[in-house]
Write a protein that holds these residues in place. Structure first.
Motif, PDB file in Angstrom:
ATOM      1  N   LEU A 158     -27.379   5.325  33.826  1.00 29.96           N
ATOM      2  CA  LEU A 158     -27.388   6.730  34.242  1.00 29.96           C
ATOM      3  C   LEU A 158     -26.806   7.577  33.118  1.00 29.96           C
ATOM      4  O   LEU A 158     -25.712   7.287  32.618  1.00 29.96           O
ATOM      5  CB  LEU A 158     -26.548   6.919  35.512  1.00 29.96           C
ATOM      6  N   HIS A 159     -27.525   8.600  32.737  1.00 37.54           N
ATOM      7  CA  HIS A 159     -27.094   9.527  31.687  1.00 37.54           C
ATOM      8  C   HIS A 159     -26.510  10.754  32.393  1.00 37.54           C
ATOM      9  O   HIS A 159     -27.219  11.438  33.129  1.00 37.54           O
ATOM     10  CB  HIS A 159     -28.323   9.888  30.846  1.00 37.54           C
ATOM     11  N   LEU A 160     -25.235  11.005  32.206  1.00 36.91           N
ATOM     12  CA  LEU A 160     -24.558  12.079  32.934  1.00 36.91           C
ATOM     13  C   LEU A 160     -24.246  13.231  31.980  1.00 36.91           C
ATOM     14  O   LEU A 160     -23.472  13.075  31.026  1.00 36.91           O
ATOM     15  CB  LEU A 160     -23.272  11.544  33.578  1.00 36.91           C
ATOM     16  N   ASP A 161     -24.858  14.373  32.227  1.00 36.20           N
ATOM     17  CA  ASP A 161     -24.734  15.541  31.339  1.00 36.20           C
ATOM     18  C   ASP A 161     -23.526  16.389  31.728  1.00 36.20           C
ATOM     19  O   ASP A 161     -23.562  17.122  32.727  1.00 36.20           O
ATOM     20  CB  ASP A 161     -25.999  16.405  31.437  1.00 36.20           C
ATOM     21  N   VAL A 162     -22.478  16.318  30.921  1.00 33.86           N
ATOM     22  CA  VAL A 162     -21.269  17.113  31.166  1.00 33.86           C
ATOM     23  C   VAL A 162     -21.337  18.363  30.287  1.00 33.86           C
ATOM     24  O   VAL A 162     -21.413  18.251  29.053  1.00 33.86           O
ATOM     25  CB  VAL A 162     -20.004  16.289  30.853  1.00 33.86           C
ATOM     26  N   LEU A 196     -22.088   8.938  29.277  1.00 30.16           N
ATOM     27  CA  LEU A 196     -21.613  10.323  29.399  1.00 30.16           C
ATOM     28  C   LEU A 196     -22.047  11.148  28.195  1.00 30.16           C
ATOM     29  O   LEU A 196     -21.670  10.820  27.063  1.00 30.16           O
ATOM     30  CB  LEU A 196     -20.079  10.351  29.447  1.00 30.16           C
ATOM     31  N   HIS A 197     -22.826  12.176  28.416  1.00 29.12           N
ATOM     32  CA  HIS A 197     -23.233  13.079  27.335  1.00 29.12           C
ATOM     33  C   HIS A 197     -22.333  14.297  27.403  1.00 29.12           C
ATOM     34  O   HIS A 197     -22.533  15.188  28.234  1.00 29.12           O
ATOM     35  CB  HIS A 197     -24.712  13.455  27.511  1.00 29.12           C
ATOM     36  N   MET A 198     -21.331  14.317  26.519  1.00 26.77           N
ATOM     37  CA  MET A 198     -20.282  15.333  26.583  1.00 26.77           C
ATOM     38  C   MET A 198     -20.667  16.567  25.764  1.00 26.77           C
ATOM     39  O   MET A 198     -20.423  16.635  24.566  1.00 26.77           O
ATOM     40  CB  MET A 198     -18.960  14.737  26.072  1.00 26.77           C
ATOM     41  N   MET A 199     -21.270  17.539  26.435  1.00 24.32           N
ATOM     42  CA  MET A 199     -21.618  18.805  25.758  1.00 24.32           C
ATOM     43  C   MET A 199     -20.472  19.774  25.987  1.00 24.32           C
ATOM     44  O   MET A 199     -20.575  20.742  26.750  1.00 24.32           O
ATOM     45  CB  MET A 199     -22.947  19.327  26.319  1.00 24.32           C
ATOM     46  N   VAL A 200     -19.359  19.457  25.328  1.00 22.54           N
ATOM     47  CA  VAL A 200     -18.124  20.209  25.546  1.00 22.54           C
ATOM     48  C   VAL A 200     -17.455  20.520  24.215  1.00 22.54           C
ATOM     49  O   VAL A 200     -17.560  19.739  23.263  1.00 22.54           O
ATOM     50  CB  VAL A 200     -17.122  19.412  26.432  1.00 22.54           C
ATOM     51  N   VAL A 207     -32.761   9.163  22.408  1.00 23.68           N
ATOM     52  CA  VAL A 207     -33.426  10.473  22.368  1.00 23.68           C
ATOM     53  C   VAL A 207     -33.239  11.131  23.724  1.00 23.68           C
ATOM     54  O   VAL A 207     -33.249  10.461  24.760  1.00 23.68           O
ATOM     55  CB  VAL A 207     -34.935  10.355  22.035  1.00 23.68           C
ATOM     56  N   ASP A 208     -33.059  12.444  23.716  1.00 24.64           N
ATOM     57  CA  ASP A 208     -32.719  13.157  24.947  1.00 24.64           C
ATOM     58  C   ASP A 208     -33.279  14.566  24.897  1.00 24.64           C
ATOM     59  O   ASP A 208     -32.910  15.354  24.027  1.00 24.64           O
ATOM     60  CB  ASP A 208     -31.180  13.187  25.070  1.00 24.64           C
ATOM     61  N   GLY A 209     -34.175  14.866  25.854  1.00 19.56           N
ATOM     62  CA  GLY A 209     -34.728  16.206  25.968  1.00 19.56           C
ATOM     63  C   GLY A 209     -36.241  16.203  25.893  1.00 19.56           C
ATOM     64  O   GLY A 209     -36.805  15.873  24.850  1.00 19.56           O
TER      65      GLY A 209
HETATM   66 FE   LIG Z   1     -28.166  14.740  27.932  1.00 18.92          FE
END
Ligand SMILES: [Fe+2]
Ligand SMILES: O=C(CO)[C@@H](O)[C@H](O)COP(=O)(O)O
Length: 195
Positions: A9-13, A43-47, A148-150
């Motif tokens: 599971l890829h979790l977008d934070v 965890l994809h940390m967009m922070v 790859v993501d998006g």
């Molecule tokens: Fe992502």
């Protein structure tokens, strides 16, 4: 998603600072952990300040912690901190960031995430020109995990697989499909063919 055959599971934070959108933090990850005890949490940390959440996310049950190179002054120290907390370390690149910027850090991480949209929102169009980054990384690091993501789905997976990506994130294409299991299986088959 796990019942439909997903590997992880890829979790977008998202924190509303690094990206113009807001999602969730470690309390939700902690709640989710016992509901899917065997799932690998990516965890994809967009922070901004990704250093801040390493311990909390490890305690919440995250398996891999991917921060953005654009969000830190010391990616090497952060990668070390993530591993010391017991997680795999990933480093992400926004579309405008040259791939060469990760070179000093690649040996210290488990995965490089090549964003194929501007981070912040699901449902955007795949940026095919990002495949040059994936090809360069695969040529240089045959055993590296490259994500790859998006905008990745049945229409774009072959380009990702051919370039050398082996970790596939697919949001809209899977959750909006009539048959998510068939889509996940198609994505996997495309990657496996190129391995
Ligand atoms: Fe992502
Ligand atoms: O990190 C992000 C966006 O910032 C992604 O994980 C997307 O949320 C994936 O969704 P689709 O583009 O596949 O709909």
């Amino acid at each position: 998603m796990m019942d439909s055959g997903a590997d992880y599971l890829h979790l977008d934070v998202m924190d509303g600072h690094f990206v113009p959108n807001l999602t969730f933090g470690h309390p939700l990850v902690k709640c989710l952990r016992p509901k899917v005890p065997r799932a690998f949490f990516d965890l994809h940390m967009m922070v901004a300040e990704p250093e801040k959440w390493v311990t909390d996310m490890a305690d919440a049950g995250a398996d891999q912690y991917t921060f953005h190179i654009e969000a830190t002054d010391n990616p090497l120290a952060l990668a070390r901190k993530i591993r010391e907390a017991g997680m795999k370390a990933g480093i992400g690149l926004k579309p405008g960031t040259p791939v060469e910027e990760v070179l000093p850090v690649v040996e210290a991480v488990d995965m490089v995430l090549v964003m194929t949209v501007e981070p912040g929102f699901g449902g955007q169009a795949f940026m095919a020109d990002m495949m040059a980054k994936v090809e360069f990384l695969r040529r240089s690091f045959p055993h590296l995990d490259i994500e790859v993501d998006g905008g990745v789905g049945p229409a774009t997976i072959d380009a990702c697989a051919k370039a050398g990506a082996n970790m596939i994130v697919s949001g809209s294409a899977v959750v909006k499909a009539n048959d998510p299991r068939a889509v996940i299986s198609q994505l996997r088959n495309s990657v496996v063919k190129e391995l």
